[in-house]
Design a protein around this motif. Structure first.
Motif, PDB file in Angstrom:
ATOM      1  N   SER B 187       9.641 -12.320  67.485  1.00  0.00           N
ATOM      2  CA  SER B 187       8.334 -13.002  67.491  1.00  0.00           C
ATOM      3  C   SER B 187       7.149 -12.043  67.496  1.00  0.00           C
ATOM      4  N   MET B 236       6.623 -21.624  64.229  1.00  0.00           N
ATOM      5  CA  MET B 236       7.038 -21.238  62.875  1.00  0.00           C
ATOM      6  C   MET B 236       7.940 -22.301  62.237  1.00  0.00           C
ATOM      7  N   MET B 238      11.059 -22.851  62.889  1.00  0.00           N
ATOM      8  CA  MET B 238      12.302 -22.155  62.533  1.00  0.00           C
ATOM      9  C   MET B 238      13.411 -22.450  63.534  1.00  0.00           C
ATOM     10  N   ASP B 242      17.255 -19.451  61.131  1.00  0.00           N
ATOM     11  CA  ASP B 242      16.129 -19.119  60.239  1.00  0.00           C
ATOM     12  C   ASP B 242      15.488 -17.802  60.660  1.00  0.00           C
ATOM     13  N   ALA B 243      15.355 -17.620  61.974  1.00  0.00           N
ATOM     14  CA  ALA B 243      14.671 -16.427  62.482  1.00  0.00           C
ATOM     15  C   ALA B 243      15.499 -15.165  62.215  1.00  0.00           C
ATOM     16  N   GLN B 245      17.460 -14.809  59.642  1.00  0.00           N
ATOM     17  CA  GLN B 245      17.204 -14.574  58.211  1.00  0.00           C
ATOM     18  C   GLN B 245      15.823 -13.935  58.018  1.00  0.00           C
ATOM     19  N   TYR B 246      14.835 -14.470  58.712  1.00  0.00           N
ATOM     20  CA  TYR B 246      13.461 -13.955  58.638  1.00  0.00           C
ATOM     21  C   TYR B 246      13.426 -12.470  58.982  1.00  0.00           C
ATOM     22  N   LYS B 250      12.610  -9.509  56.277  1.00  0.00           N
ATOM     23  CA  LYS B 250      11.426  -8.694  56.538  1.00  0.00           C
ATOM     24  C   LYS B 250      11.800  -7.207  56.622  1.00  0.00           C
ATOM     25  N   LYS B 275      18.838 -15.815  49.848  1.00  0.00           N
ATOM     26  CA  LYS B 275      17.550 -15.265  50.270  1.00  0.00           C
ATOM     27  C   LYS B 275      17.505 -13.741  50.179  1.00  0.00           C
TER      28      LYS B 275
END
Lengths: 426, 426
Positions: B187, B236, B238, B242-243, B245-246, B250, B275
């Motif tokens: 985060s 977000m 998410m 998802d996080a 993956q994020y 990134k 992704k």
């Protein structure tokens, strides 16, 4: 000694010596501080032997006892009897004369570039040197101590007559018979001619004053069942025990004639002490007790009690090595001086280039401290606070120098670490 | 290749090349032939790493996958974030920037002194070189092959976000909370600032095009129980998946912005293949099957099936390593070309400087032959007559060069020899 003071500072990225200048007063407790390496049960390439020699220098061990030959293989080239190294495992598992000389030479590689300058006091010298880490240093020592700390001697061993079956691969006449392959044939002059030839060729390679003639674990039973040996025994009016003594004494005479001081395993002393040449150095191995008896009779002695200083005994932990006392049972000062030192023994039945360094280190370092440091400065009480901490630090230093030393406190030597962790937290 | 032809003749005491001149036609089957070394679970001093790099060159492995950091320790100096290496076990178990550069440099030490001379054919060159044994040699190669065979690349790894607990020792803000220390805090911008700083500093050290971003074994449970992370996830919109993956995407973007091609462990592909950046190299480890799926989707792949190519699996014998097939299950030629190679993995939970080389060798050599030699020339049938004989000979060659390789046919890796014997008769 000096390199122990150097430390790399990760803040300044430089090697630092804290609290300099230092006055180093340091000398060995025993003059003979050895490591035996057995190259017959497994062959060690010279690159491996040189690694071991280099690591010996880190703990000031100063004698490589090279147990070159045994019943399993004869890896050494002997120009006088060129078929002897047919007893090698293979033609690749051999030491040429040049290899042996290289091993000898490498024993002096780790002195650094030492220059000695005479000062006003005739025995006090300034030493300009480069230590093993490449740092320049200058310090003052007494020259006799410099000689002691610089370089490693090679004490070669030809273990006769028992551990010598491999000799006969090239010269079957050395075997009493095809079914009696050791001890060597005591009845033939040829046996002693070959022994003399080997000792002559080795004299050209190894200048050290001591030469090890073995003499252990001699089972003479099959001499009795070999007709021509049996006949010779009768003609000589000898028992097999007499013949064993005859062999050992004759081998000693040959070695002495070539200007060597003979070393023998303790069985020779245990069996016929009164016949041994007075120069003999008795090499203990079976257990405690022989050095006190040997020095009481005026012999010199080397301490290698298998219960504590045999590296192939994997269940002896570092403190077993550390607590050992070469002078155990000897109170008289004159007799104590006859114990010239001790030796840890790396027998190679289950060691080879893949595991030998892990088996030697770090336990050999515990014995090395016993041999170097005064008894008062290396007490056997409270060792987990004193010696263990030092040894753990030293083990990590060994790995930093590329030596494959095992964790200190594993239950059996050369065991892997139990899980993730710091080298300093073993 | 050349040094395989040289042999020491004990009769003439010279190095001989039989049946010369030779025309050597040799090229690798796969361009990526790696060895992973994990320096977080145990620290390896650079002398040990250099020994390993030198030994890699003997079997033409050409990528050192340096798994530098993990949850247990952060041994590397990062100038941009100088507190990171507070996560080292101790201040002595650290790699300075200079150490890392030295490791990189040593990867090219074993090329010998290579001079390339252009010949009439513009792609055919004469190479004047000194091989690893110091012998002069001249031979002709295609320049693109020379580049392939000369030198070892370093593929560094920063395994995020799961295996990164040690980052927070220096910067506790990287931990979601004191009780949730990994995965890294997804985060905060600070997390990605630190990651970017590390990647920037490492870019200056490692020129190789591939960089490994890890991404395996990410358990995101505690993100859910950490209030500020939970709140961020809600903002977000998410899930924790998802996080994850994020984070990975990134991290990929940051690596690509610094001109790196990202490599990720297979979980990233298994979880959100669509992704991933198309440049991603998927690194197999869990078992067979992922490379066929990855290349079918156009990704490149590295094969490291743990059942056969994890060196810390001590029960996998040499033939398990030898029989492995990186192209298993891939028949299409275009897809086959996307498998850039494979890698054997030396994880260090129970390996340290005392036993790592015995665990790597000789089994890594069996995998190296699979990666170098054409499938036809290295069949998996009748290997005890073909490959085993060669591997036994090679293991003895390793020991001759000072490498602590284990006996080939022991039931468990790095076990000692069973009794006295020749190296050539294991």
């Amino acid at each position: 000694t000096f390199s122990q003071l150097c430390g790399f500072d990760y803040g300044t990225k430089s090697v630092q010596i804290c609290k300099a200048p230092w006055f180093i007063k340091d000398k060995p407790r025993f003059e003979f501080r050895g490591l035996l390496l057995d190259t017959s049960r497994h062959y060690y390439p010279i690159d491996i032997i040189k690694q071991i020699i280099e690591s010996m220098s880190y703990v000031k061990l100063n004698v490589l006892h090279w147990h070159i030959i045994d019943e399993q293989s004869f890896p050494l080239e002997v120009p006088a009897y060129p078929k002897l190294w047919k007893g090698a495992y293979t033609k690749w598992e051999r030491y040429t004369v040049e290899d042996a000389s290289e091993i000898f030479s490498s024993c002096f590689m780790f002195c650094g570039d030492v220059t000695v300058k005479l000062c006003e006091n005739e025995r006090l010298h300034s030493i300009y040197a480069t230590d093993i880490l490449g740092h320049s240093l200058t310090y003052s020592v007494y020259l006799d101590q410099l000689i002691i700390i610089c370089g490693i001697n090679v004490m070669a061993e030809i273990d006769v007559p028992g551990h010598a079956e491999s000799w006969g691969t090239g010269y079957p006449d050395l075997w009493p018979s095809s079914s009696c392959r050791e001890p060597l044939d005591v009845s033939k002059n040829f046996t002693f001619e070959v022994l003399s030839g080997i000792l002559q060729d080795m004299r050209d390679i190894f200048p050290f004053e001591l030469f090890h003639l073995g003499g252990d674990e001699v089972n003479t039973d099959c001499w009795k069942y070999t007709p021509h040996v049996k006949q010779w025994l009768q003609e000589m009016n000898m028992t097999t025990k007499d013949a064993y003594q005859y062999f050992v004494i004759k081998a000693q005479e040959i070695a002495i004639s070539k200007n060597w001081t003979p070393v023998n395993w303790e069985e020779t002393f245990n069996t016929f002490a009164e016949k041994l040449n007075p120069k003999t150095v008795v090499h203990n191995w079976l257990g405690p007790g022989v050095c006190p008896k040997a020095v009481a009779q005026g012999f010199k002695c080397i301490y290698s009690n298998q219960g504590v200083w045999y590296l192939d005994h994997l269940d002896v932990t570092w403190d077993g090595f550390y607590d050992a006392e070469p002078l155990e049972g000897i109170t008289d000062y004159v007799e104590q001086k006859l114990v010239i030192g001790g030796e840890v023994c790396m027998w190679s039945e289950t060691a080879d280039p893949s595991n030998v360094q892990q088996t030697i280190w770090p336990r050999a370092a515990a014995a090395a401290e016993r041999l170097w440091t005064s008894k008062e400065a290396a007490p056997t009480s409270n060792t987990s606070e004193t010696a263990l901490t030092r040894l753990q630090y030293f083990r990590c230093l060994l790995t930093r120098r590329g030596v494959q030393a095992s964790p200190v406190t594993n239950r059996y030597a050369r065991n892997p670490p139990y899980g993730p962790g710091s080298c300093y937290d073993q």
